[in-house]
Design an enzyme around this catalytic site. Structure first.
Site, PDB file in Angstrom:
ATOM      1  N   SER A  88       6.217   6.452  17.945  1.00  0.00           N
ATOM      2  CA  SER A  88       7.388   6.120  17.136  1.00  0.00           C
ATOM      3  C   SER A  88       7.016   5.285  15.921  1.00  0.00           C
ATOM      4  O   SER A  88       6.253   4.328  16.016  1.00  0.00           O
ATOM      5  CB  SER A  88       8.405   5.334  17.963  1.00  0.00           C
ATOM      6  OG  SER A  88       8.940   6.136  18.961  1.00  0.00           O
ATOM      7  N   SER A 140      10.631   9.582  14.480  1.00  0.00           N
ATOM      8  CA  SER A 140      11.837   9.097  15.136  1.00  0.00           C
ATOM      9  C   SER A 140      11.842   9.459  16.610  1.00  0.00           C
ATOM     10  O   SER A 140      11.983   8.601  17.465  1.00  0.00           O
ATOM     11  CB  SER A 140      13.080   9.674  14.459  1.00  0.00           C
ATOM     12  OG  SER A 140      14.255   9.310  15.152  1.00  0.00           O
ATOM     13  N   GLY A 163       5.414   5.955  22.023  1.00  0.00           N
ATOM     14  CA  GLY A 163       4.480   5.067  21.364  1.00  0.00           C
ATOM     15  C   GLY A 163       4.063   5.562  20.001  1.00  0.00           C
ATOM     16  O   GLY A 163       3.537   4.811  19.189  1.00  0.00           O
ATOM     17  N   ASP A 188      16.778   5.808  10.808  1.00  0.00           N
ATOM     18  CA  ASP A 188      15.765   5.311  11.736  1.00  0.00           C
ATOM     19  C   ASP A 188      14.574   4.745  10.956  1.00  0.00           C
ATOM     20  O   ASP A 188      13.482   5.299  10.960  1.00  0.00           O
ATOM     21  CB  ASP A 188      15.297   6.423  12.686  1.00  0.00           C
ATOM     22  CG  ASP A 188      14.629   5.843  13.936  1.00  0.00           C
ATOM     23  OD1 ASP A 188      14.501   4.613  14.026  1.00  0.00           O
ATOM     24  OD2 ASP A 188      14.241   6.641  14.816  1.00  0.00           O
ATOM     25  N   HIS A 213      14.453   2.161  15.371  1.00  0.00           N
ATOM     26  CA  HIS A 213      14.678   1.871  16.794  1.00  0.00           C
ATOM     27  C   HIS A 213      13.600   0.937  17.328  1.00  0.00           C
ATOM     28  O   HIS A 213      13.828   0.218  18.301  1.00  0.00           O
ATOM     29  CB  HIS A 213      14.784   3.157  17.619  1.00  0.00           C
ATOM     30  CG  HIS A 213      13.514   3.907  17.772  1.00  0.00           C
ATOM     31  ND1 HIS A 213      13.114   4.886  16.896  1.00  0.00           N
ATOM     32  CD2 HIS A 213      12.540   3.842  18.703  1.00  0.00           C
ATOM     33  CE1 HIS A 213      11.955   5.392  17.282  1.00  0.00           C
ATOM     34  NE2 HIS A 213      11.583   4.763  18.390  1.00  0.00           N
TER      35      HIS A 213
END
Length: 334
Positions: A290, A305, A288, A208, A180
């Site tokens: 991620s 994720s 953040g 992801d 993403h």
């Protein structure tokens, strides 16, 4: 609170008390050997691998390896049938589900956005699955979010680097992060503005993960940042076990520990996107983080994720298994 896609840093390398990856390797071997006669495995409070089985012959096979066998009622097929019903009849934003081998059930979670008619629909579907499933309601909302990370920046967002990887037998280096995040930019830069990598591939939703090839001579060790002045070296990738203690590194919240609570989990984020095959944990995450690293000892396990909650009040988080991403791109950790 919200379930967020997290980021991780470029480094990892210091002593950290975490469960060894060997139980995960043994669990994988036994899963292949036992086939439909096992409904999953987990670590007990003593850290011993427990493998669920549906007959005594399978139990003897397990015990011969030194693991503990536990005979259960619901087969893998029965639990998978339950997740199939949920996929068809209860794919509601703000929900997740996955098999809990310790209770031999499919655990269905509903966040705080699932109310009214949608909650009643979910309750009805879960009730129809009988003893093979149970419903729990959790605080916050399941959300994939973008904010700052350790930090790789691009497309106006900040994420975290997961793991440095390379093509086997070559010096061609890449970084893995969340898909993403990869969907939103074609290049990543450091916090100082230096462009360091360009996009090779990205996969989200469903999966992801994303791969970016390094385009600069920046130092790229095979380590993870522990945010205490030290790094943890990563030299292999593997799959976790339910009950295993893990660590997570991300640029927003640094390093945190937690426990694996589920594998092959489906998450329906509140923005309408769905990811499947995720690792669920009790590790906290924030926006953040991620893309950041999930690991145990020197073993890479996953890429952040999303999640709910925060690192003050706690929460839960979900990770893309790193082994799937490595296979997809034909790369290895180093």
């Amino acid at each position: 609170m919200s379930i967020a896609i997290l980021t991780t840093s470029f480094v990892v390398n210091a002593p950290l008390a975490q469960a060894a990856p060997e139980p995960g390797q043994l669990a994988g071997v036994l899963a292949s050997r036992l086939g439909s006669t096992t409904a999953g495995s987990y670590l007990d409070e003593a850290g011993r691998l427990v493998v669920t089985v549906t007959d005594e012959a399978a139990a003897r096979t397990v015990e011969a390896t030194g693991a503990r066998a536990r005979v259960v009622t619901h087969s893998a097929a029965a639990l998978q049938a339950g997740t199939g019903v949920l996929e068809r009849e209860a794919k509601i934003p703000g929900t997740s589900w996955g098999v809990d081998p310790a209770t031999n059930q499919v655990v269905v979670s509903a966040d705080s956005t699932v109310t009214g008619a949608r909650l009643e629909q979910l309750k009805s579907v879960v009730a129809g699955l009988g003893g093979t499933a149970r419903l729990e309601q959790v605080a916050g909302s399941f959300r994939a979010t973008i904010a700052g990370g350790d930090a790789i920046l691009g497309g106006g967002v900040r994420c975290s680097l997961g793991f440095n990887v390379k093509t086997p037998g070559t010096s061609t280096a890449y970084l893995l992060t969340a898909g993403h995040c990869g969907n939103l930019t074609s290049t990543w830069s450091t916090s100082g503005g230096q462009v360091i990598a360009s996009r090779t591939g990205t996969s989200f939703p469903g999966n992801d993960y994303a791969l970016f090839r390094y385009t600069s001579g920046i130092d790229r060790p095979g380590e993870v940042n522990l945010y205490n002045g030290t790094r943890r070296g990563i030299d292999r990738a593997g799959d976790p076990v339910v009950g295993q203690t893990v660590g997570r590194s991300g640029s927003t919240t640094g390093f945190h520990r937690g426990e694996v609570t589920g594998l092959n989990v489906t998450v329906n984020y509140v923005d309408g996107t769905t990811v499947t095959g995720m690792i669920a944990t009790t590790v906290c995450v924030e926006g953040g983080d991620s893309g950041g690293s999930l690991f145990a000892g020197n073993t890479a396990l996953g890429l952040t994720s999303g999640g709910s909650g925060n690192c003050t009040s706690g929460g839960r988080s979900f990770y893309q298994p790193v082994t799937e991403a490595l296979r997809a791109y034909g790369v290895v950790v180093y």
